[in-house]
Design a protein around this motif. Sequence first.
Motif, PDB file in Angstrom:
ATOM      1  N   PHE A  48       0.848  -1.193   0.000  1.00 15.91           N
ATOM      2  CA  PHE A  48       0.000   0.000   0.000  1.00 15.91           C
ATOM      3  C   PHE A  48       0.884   1.244   0.000  1.00 15.91           C
ATOM      4  CE2 PHE A  48      -3.483  -2.388   2.596  1.00 15.91           C
ATOM      5  CZ  PHE A  48      -3.714  -3.206   1.502  1.00 15.91           C
ATOM      6  N   ALA A  49       0.416   2.288  -0.694  1.00 12.90           N
ATOM      7  CA  ALA A  49       1.126   3.565  -0.702  1.00 12.90           C
ATOM      8  C   ALA A  49       0.483   4.498   0.317  1.00 12.90           C
ATOM      9  CB  ALA A  49       1.093   4.187  -2.085  1.00 12.90           C
ATOM     10  N   LEU A  50       1.301   5.138   1.142  1.00 12.76           N
ATOM     11  CA  LEU A  50       0.824   6.078   2.150  1.00 12.76           C
ATOM     12  C   LEU A  50       1.298   7.478   1.784  1.00 12.76           C
ATOM     13  CD1 LEU A  50      -0.452   6.816   4.897  1.00 12.76           C
ATOM     14  CD2 LEU A  50       1.765   6.253   5.948  1.00 12.76           C
ATOM     15  N   ASP A  75      -4.864  11.833 -12.762  1.00 11.95           N
ATOM     16  CA  ASP A  75      -6.083  11.028 -12.723  1.00 11.95           C
ATOM     17  C   ASP A  75      -6.503  10.859 -11.268  1.00 11.95           C
ATOM     18  OD1 ASP A  75      -6.289  10.445 -15.553  1.00 11.95           O
ATOM     19  OD2 ASP A  75      -4.506   9.188 -15.276  1.00 11.95           O
ATOM     20  N   ALA A  76      -7.691  11.391 -10.940  1.00 15.30           N
ATOM     21  CA  ALA A  76      -8.172  11.328  -9.562  1.00 15.30           C
ATOM     22  C   ALA A  76      -8.467   9.891  -9.167  1.00 15.30           C
ATOM     23  CB  ALA A  76      -9.418  12.186  -9.407  1.00 15.30           C
ATOM     24  N   ILE A  77      -8.046   9.537  -7.940  1.00 14.76           N
ATOM     25  CA  ILE A  77      -8.312   8.182  -7.452  1.00 14.76           C
ATOM     26  C   ILE A  77      -9.224   8.187  -6.234  1.00 14.76           C
ATOM     27  CG2 ILE A  77      -6.186   7.186  -8.371  1.00 14.76           C
ATOM     28  CD1 ILE A  77      -4.943   7.487  -5.616  1.00 14.76           C
ATOM     29  N   ASP A  78      -9.293   9.332  -5.520  1.00 17.97           N
ATOM     30  CA  ASP A  78     -10.169   9.365  -4.353  1.00 17.97           C
ATOM     31  C   ASP A  78     -10.277  10.797  -3.838  1.00 17.97           C
ATOM     32  OD1 ASP A  78     -11.892   8.413  -2.462  1.00 17.97           O
ATOM     33  OD2 ASP A  78     -10.492   6.922  -1.651  1.00 17.97           O
ATOM     34  N   THR A  79     -11.366  11.041  -3.072  1.00 17.25           N
ATOM     35  CA  THR A  79     -11.590  12.339  -2.442  1.00 17.25           C
ATOM     36  C   THR A  79     -11.732  12.138  -0.941  1.00 17.25           C
ATOM     37  OG1 THR A  79     -12.708  13.189  -4.418  1.00 17.25           O
ATOM     38  CG2 THR A  79     -13.075  14.366  -2.346  1.00 17.25           C
ATOM     39  N   THR A  89      -4.132   6.390   2.434  1.00 20.36           N
ATOM     40  CA  THR A  89      -3.525   5.105   2.090  1.00 20.36           C
ATOM     41  C   THR A  89      -4.174   4.578   0.823  1.00 20.36           C
ATOM     42  OG1 THR A  89      -3.046   4.580   4.398  1.00 20.36           O
ATOM     43  CG2 THR A  89      -3.074   2.747   2.839  1.00 20.36           C
ATOM     44  N   HIS A  90      -3.354   4.403  -0.184  1.00 19.38           N
ATOM     45  CA  HIS A  90      -3.854   3.911  -1.469  1.00 19.38           C
ATOM     46  C   HIS A  90      -3.700   2.391  -1.489  1.00 19.38           C
ATOM     47  CE1 HIS A  90      -3.657   4.069  -6.157  1.00 19.38           C
ATOM     48  NE2 HIS A  90      -4.841   3.667  -5.708  1.00 19.38           N
ATOM     49  N   THR A  91      -4.760   1.697  -1.155  1.00 24.48           N
ATOM     50  CA  THR A  91      -4.700   0.232  -1.062  1.00 24.48           C
ATOM     51  C   THR A  91      -4.660  -0.446  -2.422  1.00 24.48           C
ATOM     52  OG1 THR A  91      -7.108   0.127  -0.919  1.00 24.48           O
ATOM     53  CG2 THR A  91      -5.884   0.243   1.160  1.00 24.48           C
ATOM     54  N   ALA A  92      -5.088   0.273  -3.444  1.00 33.02           N
ATOM     55  CA  ALA A  92      -5.073  -0.308  -4.796  1.00 33.02           C
ATOM     56  C   ALA A  92      -3.839   0.129  -5.579  1.00 33.02           C
ATOM     57  CB  ALA A  92      -6.338   0.091  -5.545  1.00 33.02           C
TER      58      ALA A  92
END
Length: 491
Positions: A48-50, A75-79, A89-92
């Motif tokens: 995971f990326a933090l 490219d947006a991944i989350d808000t 934390t980017h779990t994907a």
Amino acid sequence: MKKQNSLNKLFILLLLCSLSALPLAGQDDERPQSPTLDMVTVDPATGFALLKWLPSPSPDVGSYVVYIYTEERADAIDTIYSPFVFEYTHTASVARYRSVSYVVAAIDSSDNPSPLSNSLSTIWLSAAEDPCTATVTVSWTNYDNQFHPGSGYRLHITDGTGGSYPEVVLPLSSTQYLFTGYEADTEYCFHVTASDGTVPLSSSNRACITTGSEVAPEWVRIYAVAVDDGGISFSAGYDPSTVMNDFRLFRHDPVEAAWDEAASSTGVAGRVSFFMAQADTTVVRLYRVAAMNSCDLASTVSAPSRNMVPEASISGTVVNLRWNRPSAGWSGLFSVWRDTGDGMREVVSSLSDTLWSDDYTTFATDVSAAEVVYRVSTTDLSAPAGTGPHLSSAAVIEASENVFMPNAFTPGSTDENAIFRPEFSFHPGEYDFRVVSRSGVLLFRTGDPGEGWDGRHNGRMMPPGVYLWSLRLTTTSGQTLERNGTVTILP
């Protein structure tokens, strides 16, 4: 009338549209300031990326948007719908497979987005084994963060048993490490952490590999180099726990300063041997044995060993012999062997020096060949039972064909001068030795080179005086010698 109503409705619609296009009094259209992306790291265990960022200085921020940033495209991944949360934390994340760059933007209460923040990238690490060189190459992308500059990396290594190795400290300029000395058929995992001294700043993903099963021998050793049958034989041993059985013999070329392959052989149960036919045994050369891996590369190489080459010279009746040691620092004891015509016999042993002298007169009568041959041997005490010794080439001297005749003797005395007989530097073939009186009476005759005249005739001691002798014999080189002279019986 109907037409007039239609025109009125159209006018009202156009008026409403134009009014809706005008800004409302008090509406916020100012973009908030950008946040600062402060840190990006990867959890080695999960991949995971933090991300952590410093908030936008603008007062009315209501949320943050996280983007993946690739070639100036976001490219947006989350808000994150909170103005008080500054990490994500980017779990994907695909940070397990490549380096990923991120940016963040702030959104105010009027949905105005800020300019994108600075970008930061994850450290991506990979590991690949080269079984041909028994090396694992660990590589990673560089760490770059202007807000938290690093001073170096710490490489973390663990194996499949849960054991860990000491951290490897590397400068920030390094992006590669060669891992060697590992076990075969074992899983190893690696990850790096960029740090500022002891403070960790950013970690990479964890990369794991399972090493190959080709185990190189821990040692290879030459036990004996023996010159024999017109060539040189080599006896060597190796660590029997290895699965490798392909071995090569290399000979050093002093002109090219290179090692040339001289022979190949298959090892069995920790033993391997070679034979070099028609080798030049008159020159000292260095040799070594190597275990070859499946890539035909030397994986384990023995210490070098030499063939022994003795040199012999004659000074008067003394034969001086010298030779080289089979390897640097050799502490084994030497034996000298001599062949006077009836085979090699050990004449001296337990020599620690490489110089030795032989008195020719002590064995001259044993010489039955045209040459006297010397060889030197020494044994490696660490060699397994049944291993032969280091054996030198031959040092050869020509046999001396000299006959020495006393001119007087004292029969009946107790010293060596009591018997009259010739002395030889060789072993005669056909032999006839006679002694006669001055009147021609035959007093003594023999065909045995070891037998001499004791001064008697028919059991009676002959009086002091001068007597005549004659000698006829064949030398070891096939020549026939005839000699005659006088001898005096002393009172």
